[in-house]
Design a protein around this motif. Sequence first.
Motif, PDB file in Angstrom:
ATOM      1  N   ASN A  58       0.884  -1.173   0.000  1.00 31.85           N
ATOM      2  CA  ASN A  58       0.000   0.000   0.000  1.00 31.85           C
ATOM      3  C   ASN A  58       0.924   1.226   0.000  1.00 31.85           C
ATOM      4  O   ASN A  58       1.221   1.791   1.045  1.00 31.85           O
ATOM      5  CB  ASN A  58      -0.876  -0.068   1.261  1.00 31.85           C
ATOM      6  CG  ASN A  58      -1.770   1.137   1.405  1.00 31.85           C
ATOM      7  OD1 ASN A  58      -2.093   1.818   0.421  1.00 31.85           O
ATOM      8  ND2 ASN A  58      -2.174   1.428   2.639  1.00 31.85           N
ATOM      9  N   HIS A  59       1.414   1.581  -1.179  1.00 32.22           N
ATOM     10  CA  HIS A  59       2.579   2.474  -1.274  1.00 32.22           C
ATOM     11  C   HIS A  59       2.278   3.751  -2.073  1.00 32.22           C
ATOM     12  O   HIS A  59       1.601   3.713  -3.096  1.00 32.22           O
ATOM     13  CB  HIS A  59       3.720   1.720  -1.956  1.00 32.22           C
ATOM     14  CG  HIS A  59       4.965   2.553  -2.069  1.00 32.22           C
ATOM     15  ND1 HIS A  59       5.766   2.840  -0.985  1.00 32.22           N
ATOM     16  CD2 HIS A  59       5.528   3.204  -3.138  1.00 32.22           C
ATOM     17  CE1 HIS A  59       6.771   3.621  -1.381  1.00 32.22           C
ATOM     18  NE2 HIS A  59       6.649   3.864  -2.673  1.00 32.22           N
ATOM     19  N   CYS A  73      10.706  -2.193  -8.562  1.00 30.97           N
ATOM     20  CA  CYS A  73      10.975  -2.742  -7.227  1.00 30.97           C
ATOM     21  C   CYS A  73      10.122  -3.990  -6.998  1.00 30.97           C
ATOM     22  O   CYS A  73       9.199  -4.280  -7.767  1.00 30.97           O
ATOM     23  CB  CYS A  73      10.693  -1.682  -6.153  1.00 30.97           C
ATOM     24  SG  CYS A  73       8.968  -1.279  -5.955  1.00 30.97           S
ATOM     25  N   ARG A  74      10.448  -4.692  -5.894  1.00 32.26           N
ATOM     26  CA  ARG A  74       9.708  -5.921  -5.561  1.00 32.26           C
ATOM     27  C   ARG A  74       8.663  -5.607  -4.509  1.00 32.26           C
ATOM     28  O   ARG A  74       8.990  -5.449  -3.327  1.00 32.26           O
ATOM     29  CB  ARG A  74      10.669  -6.979  -5.019  1.00 32.26           C
ATOM     30  CG  ARG A  74      11.140  -7.894  -6.113  1.00 32.26           C
ATOM     31  CD  ARG A  74      11.936  -9.067  -5.540  1.00 32.26           C
ATOM     32  NE  ARG A  74      13.278  -8.986  -6.086  1.00 32.26           N
ATOM     33  CZ  ARG A  74      14.388  -8.958  -5.370  1.00 32.26           C
ATOM     34  NH1 ARG A  74      14.339  -9.010  -4.060  1.00 32.26           N
ATOM     35  NH2 ARG A  74      15.554  -8.869  -5.959  1.00 32.26           N
ATOM     36  N   PHE A  75       7.408  -5.490  -4.937  1.00 29.48           N
ATOM     37  CA  PHE A  75       6.316  -5.288  -3.973  1.00 29.48           C
ATOM     38  C   PHE A  75       6.044  -6.627  -3.278  1.00 29.48           C
ATOM     39  O   PHE A  75       6.225  -7.688  -3.894  1.00 29.48           O
ATOM     40  CB  PHE A  75       5.052  -4.826  -4.700  1.00 29.48           C
ATOM     41  CG  PHE A  75       5.095  -3.386  -5.136  1.00 29.48           C
ATOM     42  CD1 PHE A  75       4.804  -2.368  -4.246  1.00 29.48           C
ATOM     43  CD2 PHE A  75       5.421  -3.051  -6.447  1.00 29.48           C
ATOM     44  CE1 PHE A  75       4.840  -1.037  -4.643  1.00 29.48           C
ATOM     45  CE2 PHE A  75       5.463  -1.722  -6.852  1.00 29.48           C
ATOM     46  CZ  PHE A  75       5.166  -0.715  -5.945  1.00 29.48           C
ATOM     47  N   PRO A  76       5.562  -6.565  -2.015  1.00 28.82           N
ATOM     48  CA  PRO A  76       5.290  -7.837  -1.344  1.00 28.82           C
ATOM     49  C   PRO A  76       4.105  -8.593  -1.943  1.00 28.82           C
ATOM     50  O   PRO A  76       3.845  -9.726  -1.553  1.00 28.82           O
ATOM     51  CB  PRO A  76       4.978  -7.431   0.106  1.00 28.82           C
ATOM     52  CG  PRO A  76       5.081  -5.962   0.189  1.00 28.82           C
ATOM     53  CD  PRO A  76       5.402  -5.394  -1.147  1.00 28.82           C
ATOM     54  N   THR A  77       3.359  -7.973  -2.827  1.00 32.30           N
ATOM     55  CA  THR A  77       2.232  -8.655  -3.475  1.00 32.30           C
ATOM     56  C   THR A  77       2.240  -8.291  -4.957  1.00 32.30           C
ATOM     57  O   THR A  77       2.800  -7.248  -5.336  1.00 32.30           O
ATOM     58  CB  THR A  77       0.893  -8.210  -2.839  1.00 32.30           C
ATOM     59  OG1 THR A  77      -0.178  -8.577  -3.700  1.00 32.30           O
ATOM     60  CG2 THR A  77       0.819  -6.701  -2.676  1.00 32.30           C
ATOM     61  N   ARG A  81      -1.585  -1.574  -3.897  1.00 42.45           N
ATOM     62  CA  ARG A  81      -2.186  -0.248  -4.142  1.00 42.45           C
ATOM     63  C   ARG A  81      -0.996   0.695  -4.305  1.00 42.45           C
ATOM     64  O   ARG A  81      -0.154   0.797  -3.413  1.00 42.45           O
ATOM     65  CB  ARG A  81      -3.036   0.183  -2.956  1.00 42.45           C
ATOM     66  CG  ARG A  81      -3.523   1.628  -3.082  1.00 42.45           C
ATOM     67  CD  ARG A  81      -4.244   2.097  -1.824  1.00 42.45           C
ATOM     68  NE  ARG A  81      -4.592   3.507  -1.908  1.00 42.45           N
ATOM     69  CZ  ARG A  81      -4.492   4.369  -0.897  1.00 42.45           C
ATOM     70  NH1 ARG A  81      -4.043   3.971   0.287  1.00 42.45           N
ATOM     71  NH2 ARG A  81      -4.836   5.627  -1.060  1.00 42.45           N
ATOM     72  N   LEU A  82      -0.946   1.377  -5.453  1.00 44.32           N
ATOM     73  CA  LEU A  82       0.186   2.271  -5.722  1.00 44.32           C
ATOM     74  C   LEU A  82      -0.340   3.671  -6.017  1.00 44.32           C
ATOM     75  O   LEU A  82      -1.146   3.850  -6.943  1.00 44.32           O
ATOM     76  CB  LEU A  82       0.999   1.751  -6.918  1.00 44.32           C
ATOM     77  CG  LEU A  82       2.117   2.688  -7.412  1.00 44.32           C
ATOM     78  CD1 LEU A  82       3.182   2.901  -6.322  1.00 44.32           C
ATOM     79  CD2 LEU A  82       2.777   2.120  -8.674  1.00 44.32           C
ATOM     80  N   GLN A 120      -6.908   8.016   1.189  1.00 47.73           N
ATOM     81  CA  GLN A 120      -6.687   6.928   2.157  1.00 47.73           C
ATOM     82  C   GLN A 120      -5.197   6.809   2.479  1.00 47.73           C
ATOM     83  O   GLN A 120      -4.368   7.027   1.586  1.00 47.73           O
ATOM     84  CB  GLN A 120      -7.158   5.640   1.492  1.00 47.73           C
ATOM     85  CG  GLN A 120      -7.882   4.689   2.392  1.00 47.73           C
ATOM     86  CD  GLN A 120      -8.050   3.367   1.662  1.00 47.73           C
ATOM     87  OE1 GLN A 120      -8.443   3.327   0.501  1.00 47.73           O
ATOM     88  NE2 GLN A 120      -7.739   2.288   2.357  1.00 47.73           N
ATOM     89  N   GLU A 121      -4.876   6.468   3.710  1.00 49.26           N
ATOM     90  CA  GLU A 121      -3.461   6.414   4.136  1.00 49.26           C
ATOM     91  C   GLU A 121      -2.684   5.309   3.420  1.00 49.26           C
ATOM     92  O   GLU A 121      -3.264   4.348   2.917  1.00 49.26           O
ATOM     93  CB  GLU A 121      -3.396   6.131   5.640  1.00 49.26           C
ATOM     94  CG  GLU A 121      -3.979   7.218   6.500  1.00 49.26           C
ATOM     95  CD  GLU A 121      -4.030   6.797   7.960  1.00 49.26           C
ATOM     96  OE1 GLU A 121      -4.018   5.577   8.257  1.00 49.26           O
ATOM     97  OE2 GLU A 121      -4.099   7.686   8.814  1.00 49.26           O
ATOM     98  N   PHE A 122      -1.357   5.473   3.456  1.00 48.26           N
ATOM     99  CA  PHE A 122      -0.453   4.481   2.850  1.00 48.26           C
ATOM    100  C   PHE A 122       0.436   3.887   3.947  1.00 48.26           C
ATOM    101  O   PHE A 122       0.794   4.570   4.912  1.00 48.26           O
ATOM    102  CB  PHE A 122       0.428   5.149   1.785  1.00 48.26           C
ATOM    103  CG  PHE A 122      -0.356   5.642   0.596  1.00 48.26           C
ATOM    104  CD1 PHE A 122      -0.576   4.823  -0.505  1.00 48.26           C
ATOM    105  CD2 PHE A 122      -0.887   6.938   0.580  1.00 48.26           C
ATOM    106  CE1 PHE A 122      -1.304   5.275  -1.597  1.00 48.26           C
ATOM    107  CE2 PHE A 122      -1.612   7.396  -0.506  1.00 48.26           C
ATOM    108  CZ  PHE A 122      -1.830   6.569  -1.605  1.00 48.26           C
ATOM    109  N   ASP A 123       0.865   2.636   3.746  1.00 53.06           N
ATOM    110  CA  ASP A 123       1.760   1.984   4.708  1.00 53.06           C
ATOM    111  C   ASP A 123       3.219   2.323   4.430  1.00 53.06           C
ATOM    112  O   ASP A 123       4.083   2.113   5.280  1.00 53.06           O
ATOM    113  CB  ASP A 123       1.591   0.457   4.647  1.00 53.06           C
ATOM    114  CG  ASP A 123       0.204   0.049   5.091  1.00 53.06           C
ATOM    115  OD1 ASP A 123      -0.298   0.634   6.072  1.00 53.06           O
ATOM    116  OD2 ASP A 123      -0.403  -0.827   4.438  1.00 53.06           O
TER     117      ASP A 123
END
Length: 233
Positions: A58-59, A73-77, A81-82, A120-123
């Motif tokens: 969620n970046h 880059c390598r997203f964990p999924t 959500r970008l 919405q917030e991002f992690d």
Amino acid sequence: MKRCPVQLSKEVQEGQQAYTRWGLTYYRFFVLGFSNRLAWRCSTSRLLKMYDAYVSENHLDVGVGTGYYVANCRFPTGSPRLGLMDVNRNSLDYAAGAARRYEPEIHHCNVLEPLPDGVQEFDSISMNYLLHCLPGSLGEKSVVFDNLAPLLTRDGVLFGSTVVQDSRHNAIAKWLLKAYNERGHFHNSADTASGLERALRDRFDDVDVRRVGSVALFCARKPVKAARSTNGE
Ligand SMILES: C[S@@+](CC[C@H](N)C(=O)[O-])C[C@H]1O[C@@H](n2cnc3c(N)ncnc32)[C@H](O)[C@@H]1O
């Protein structure tokens, strides 16, 4: 697409105007291919490694340029959500094209101004090579951390990099720093890694700043306000 009212001062205008479509193609070859390694001595693969370490599913990437890092880059999924945030439409279009498989959200904003409500917030939030484009002292441009803080989840991470002055620069770096500052592409003649660390420590409890070549890499977690509110302060 979310839009902020985008009214730009002369300096902010200068810091982003190089990013035309051609400027971004030049950037891809010259900055990512040449100057990161040979001038700033912080290779594109080193910066990509930082993204791999911190990016979440969620970046938000801020100051997107060509979108190289979020596209590679390598997203964990496989379906993160970008969000892409930039003041320059060309950068947003270029990066959205590079990362189109993630169907990114587009935020057309000047990060020096308050950002729109309702996002919405991002992690995780990245800002790579953005700070050295922004006008003002580090103290002044650090308003971007305040503007972005409401978009970061409580356990989220903010990370990025910026070219600083308090490093040993090689001759190419010295020449580029002078030329870019004279042309207004960079506004970093007083930026230091120690000043950056202070600005982050004022706002986050967990901060790491390290120098690689001419570049300061940073990572910050636990916004001070959030930490205080849980203690009832
Ligand atoms: C040097 S490029 C960095 C690109 C990419 N992050 C990278 O590291 O390759 C700076 C980006 O920041 C954007 N930018 C400059 N000033 C900005 C501002 N005030 N608000 C939002 N984006 C800005 C520019 O349009 C450009 O896309």
